[in-house]
Design an enzyme around this catalytic site. Structure first.
Site, short mmCIF file in Angstrom:
data_model
loop_
_atom_site.label_atom_id
_atom_site.label_comp_id
_atom_site.label_asym_id
_atom_site.label_seq_id
_atom_site.Cartn_x
_atom_site.Cartn_y
_atom_site.Cartn_z
N ASP A 46 20.17 44.54 -93.44
CA ASP A 46 20.13 44.09 -92.04
C ASP A 46 21.46 43.48 -91.61
O ASP A 46 22.35 43.24 -92.42
CB ASP A 46 18.98 43.08 -91.85
CG ASP A 46 18.94 41.98 -92.89
OD1 ASP A 46 19.93 41.84 -93.65
OD2 ASP A 46 17.94 41.27 -92.96
N HIS A 87 8.99 37.17 -94.30
CA HIS A 87 9.71 38.37 -93.85
C HIS A 87 10.56 38.95 -94.99
O HIS A 87 10.98 38.24 -95.89
CB HIS A 87 10.53 38.12 -92.58
CG HIS A 87 11.79 37.34 -92.71
ND1 HIS A 87 12.19 36.42 -91.76
CD2 HIS A 87 12.76 37.32 -93.64
CE1 HIS A 87 13.35 35.90 -92.11
NE2 HIS A 87 13.71 36.43 -93.26
C1 GLP Z 1 17.36 36.08 -93.86
C2 GLP Z 1 17.58 37.54 -94.29
C3 GLP Z 1 16.65 37.96 -95.38
C4 GLP Z 1 16.59 36.88 -96.45
C5 GLP Z 1 15.97 35.63 -95.87
C6 GLP Z 1 15.89 34.47 -96.84
O1 GLP Z 1 16.76 35.93 -92.63
N1 GLP Z 1 17.49 38.48 -93.22
O2 GLP Z 1 17.09 39.20 -95.92
O3 GLP Z 1 15.82 37.31 -97.53
O4 GLP Z 1 16.64 35.23 -94.71
O5 GLP Z 1 17.11 33.80 -96.92
P1 GLP Z 1 17.47 32.78 -98.05
O6 GLP Z 1 17.62 33.57 -99.29
O7 GLP Z 1 18.77 32.16 -97.61
O8 GLP Z 1 16.37 31.80 -98.13
#
Ligand code: GLP
Length: 263
Positions: free
Chosen positions: A83, A154
């Site tokens: 993304d 998500h």
């Molecule tokens: C973001 C990304 C995701 C990621 C998620 C968790 O929004 N689009 O791909 O898995 O957040 O992020 P983090 O690993 O910093 O908790």
């Protein structure tokens, strides 16, 4: 649990889901890196799906280390990221292109021309998404997709809602994601309100998936993903249907699991 230990967990049912719980973030990252390195060794012209976020940072450091030691070779690897924010310029230090260059691509022997991140500046988001799907398909599909998980379950930027969306698409970010991601920006106002993201179909078509999650904030999402009903309100719950998905967790992220036990 000892900090360098990694234990296999099971819910006693036959499925494509494997769960490992590590005694530290370092052990989690090493475990995930070992899985990736093994898969790439078996197929040098690997198609690798990548994720951003803080969760895979340790995994990317480990991969850089293994690459420096000559234990994994990225020279023939092609990558597709999940993304990108929209709109955002690739030079913006909050863009996912910038993140990938800084945290992985600049540290390994991958050909930067073979790394793909959706354009956060395209004038034609729909065309960009369609072209991305076509390119992945033409490449033969993703061999292994790395995932993190949002606090709301998500994956990529597939936000909770009434549907699972199949292909790459434009997403309006939820307030909870804007709030969660604002920690990396100066303020929530600076977080782009939209993103382009691979869909659930793109993720489910990957031949193998490795999801990394750490910290207590992920415990509920991990529980719903692994033990909850399969529903678009927890997008990661669909992973229960994947034939080859591995969750690599730390003890905090695994702390709400009740059906999965150490084996
Ligand atoms: C973001 C990304 C995701 C990621 C998620 C968790 O929004 N689009 O791909 O898995 O957040 O992020 P983090 O690993 O910093 O908790």
């Amino acid at each position: 649990m000892n900090s360098n230990e990694v234990k296999a967990y099971s819910n006693g049912k036959k499925s494509g889901v494997k769960v490992f719980v590590a005694g530290s973030y370092e052990a989690l990252s090493k475990k995930a890196a070992t899985i990736l390195a093994g898969a790439i060794a078996n197929k040098p012209e690997f198609i690798l799906g990548l994720a951003t976020g803080t969760s895979p940072l340790g995994l990317y450091d480990e991969l850089a280390e293994l690459n420096a030691q000559g234990r994994v070779d990225f020279s023939k690897v092609t990558s597709y990221n999940l993304d990108e924010y929209y709109p955002i310029a690739p030079e913006n230090d909050q863009s996912y292109r910038y993140f990938m260059n800084k945290n992985l691509f600049s540290k390994i022997n991958i050909d930067i021309e073979k790394t793909h991140v959706l354009s956060g500046l395209t004038k034609d988001p729909e065309g960009e998404c369609k072209a991305y799907d076509a390119e992945i398909e033409a490449a033969g599909g993703i061999d292994l997709q790395v995932l993190g998980i949002g606090n709301n379950g998500h994956i990529g930027f597939n936000e909770p809602g009434k549907d699972f969306i199949w292909g790459t698409h434009m997403v309006e970010l939820t307030e909870s994601t804007i709030e969660a991601n604002s920690r990396l920006f100066n303020s929530a106002d600076e977080v782009p309100r939209a993103a382009l993201s691979m869909g659930i179909g793109n993720i489910m078509c990957a031949k193998q998936i490795v999801l990394v999650a750490n910290g207590p904030k992920k415990a509920q999402a991990v529980k719903e993903a692994l033990e909850g009903e399969i529903t678009p309100y927890c997008q990661a719950s669909i992973l229960q249907l994947h034939p080859n998905v591995t969750f690599v967790l730390d003890e905090d992220a695994a702390s709400a699991l009740t059906e999965y036990k150490e084996i």
